[in-house]
Design a protein around this motif. Structure first.
Motif, PDB file in Angstrom:
ATOM      1  N   TRP A   1       0.848  -1.177   0.000  1.00 13.22           N
ATOM      2  CA  TRP A   1       0.000   0.000   0.000  1.00 13.22           C
ATOM      3  C   TRP A   1       0.887   1.231   0.000  1.00 13.22           C
ATOM      4  O   TRP A   1       1.938   1.231   0.627  1.00 13.22           O
ATOM      5  N   VAL A   2       0.442   2.255  -0.694  1.00 18.02           N
ATOM      6  CA  VAL A   2       1.208   3.489  -0.786  1.00 18.02           C
ATOM      7  C   VAL A   2       0.435   4.628  -0.146  1.00 18.02           C
ATOM      8  O   VAL A   2      -0.795   4.631  -0.105  1.00 18.02           O
TER       9      VAL A   2
ATOM     10  N   HIS B   1       3.187  -6.108   3.175  1.00 16.21           N
ATOM     11  CA  HIS B   1       2.794  -7.223   4.030  1.00 16.21           C
ATOM     12  C   HIS B   1       3.000  -8.510   3.241  1.00 16.21           C
ATOM     13  O   HIS B   1       2.636  -8.591   2.063  1.00 16.21           O
ATOM     14  N   HIS B   2       3.607  -9.494   3.891  1.00 17.66           N
ATOM     15  CA  HIS B   2       3.807 -10.796   3.250  1.00 17.66           C
ATOM     16  C   HIS B   2       3.734 -11.875   4.325  1.00 17.66           C
ATOM     17  O   HIS B   2       4.597 -11.938   5.213  1.00 17.66           O
TER      18      HIS B   2
ATOM     19  N   PHE C   1      -2.967   1.656   9.443  1.00 13.79           N
ATOM     20  CA  PHE C   1      -3.792   1.061   8.397  1.00 13.79           C
ATOM     21  C   PHE C   1      -3.585  -0.448   8.330  1.00 13.79           C
ATOM     22  O   PHE C   1      -4.542  -1.223   8.289  1.00 13.79           O
ATOM     23  N   LEU C   2      -2.327  -0.879   8.321  1.00 10.89           N
ATOM     24  CA  LEU C   2      -2.045  -2.311   8.216  1.00 10.89           C
ATOM     25  C   LEU C   2      -2.582  -3.074   9.429  1.00 10.89           C
ATOM     26  O   LEU C   2      -3.080  -4.190   9.284  1.00 10.89           O
ATOM     27  N   LYS C   3      -2.523  -2.462  10.593  1.00 13.66           N
ATOM     28  CA  LYS C   3      -3.044  -3.095  11.809  1.00 13.66           C
ATOM     29  C   LYS C   3      -4.558  -3.300  11.734  1.00 13.66           C
ATOM     30  O   LYS C   3      -5.087  -4.174  12.399  1.00 13.66           O
ATOM     31  N   THR C   4      -5.256  -2.493  10.929  1.00 16.51           N
ATOM     32  CA  THR C   4      -6.695  -2.692  10.764  1.00 16.51           C
ATOM     33  C   THR C   4      -6.983  -3.850   9.805  1.00 16.51           C
ATOM     34  O   THR C   4      -8.087  -4.378   9.797  1.00 16.51           O
TER      35      THR C   4
ATOM     36  N   LEU D   1       1.021  -9.185  13.455  1.00 18.82           N
ATOM     37  CA  LEU D   1       2.076  -8.733  12.549  1.00 18.82           C
ATOM     38  C   LEU D   1       3.436  -8.959  13.186  1.00 18.82           C
ATOM     39  O   LEU D   1       3.583  -8.834  14.403  1.00 18.82           O
ATOM     40  N   SER D   2       4.425  -9.255  12.349  1.00 13.79           N
ATOM     41  CA  SER D   2       5.808  -9.389  12.790  1.00 13.79           C
ATOM     42  C   SER D   2       6.694  -8.590  11.845  1.00 13.79           C
ATOM     43  O   SER D   2       6.302  -8.277  10.723  1.00 13.79           O
TER      44      SER D   2
END
Length: 142
Positions: free
Chosen positions: A51-52, A65-66, A91-94, A99-100
């Motif tokens: 995401w940008v 994210h992978h 944003f990614l946490k939503t 996550l690591s």
């Protein structure tokens, strides 16, 4: 604005990644980062969900994210310290409850950034690519 990256974004993403990596990791020769540019553009970025953050008509930063891992979070130098990294991480946490990530131990600013955002250290070990010590960190939704 945060949006999904597309293949036309790749050159700008590699540029942001390279410039930020050289500056934040002055303990690793710039030639190492230079040698990784092709892999970044052809393997790593296309192989991850990316995401940008788009601002002022240009890409200001990005996050990847992978498989539960954050392999990249970088902000263009001109946009650093404006909360863009925090917005991308939030944003990614939503999107994902767990996550690591790994951050170089000598990159104390990044280490502190992730700690402030709820990541806890799980282990330290040498990076297979650079030989530098990495701090592995983990976050999970409460």
């Amino acid at each position: 604005m945060i949006r999904v990256a597309n293949k036309d974004d790749l050159p700008a993403l590699v540029s942001i990644w390279y410039e930020a990596s050289v500056e934040a990791h002055d303990f690793i020769p710039a030639s190492f980062w230079q040698s990784q540019k092709t892999n970044m553009q052809e393997v790593y970025l296309p192989g991850a969900d990316t995401w940008v953050y788009y601002q002022d008509g240009r890409l200001a930063g990005f996050i990847c994210h992978h498989q539960g891992f954050i392999p990249a979070l970088f902000v263009d130098k001109a946009y650093q310290s404006q909360g863009i990294g925090q917005q991308l991480l939030t944003f990614l946490k939503t999107q994902y409850p767990v996550l690591s990530l790994a951050v170089y131990a000598k990159n104390s600013a990044a280490h502190r950034f992730y700690q402030r955002h709820g990541f806890v250290e799980t282990q330290r070990k040498g990076c297979e690519h650079s030989g530098e010590e990495e701090v592995h960190m983990h976050w999970h939704q409460a």
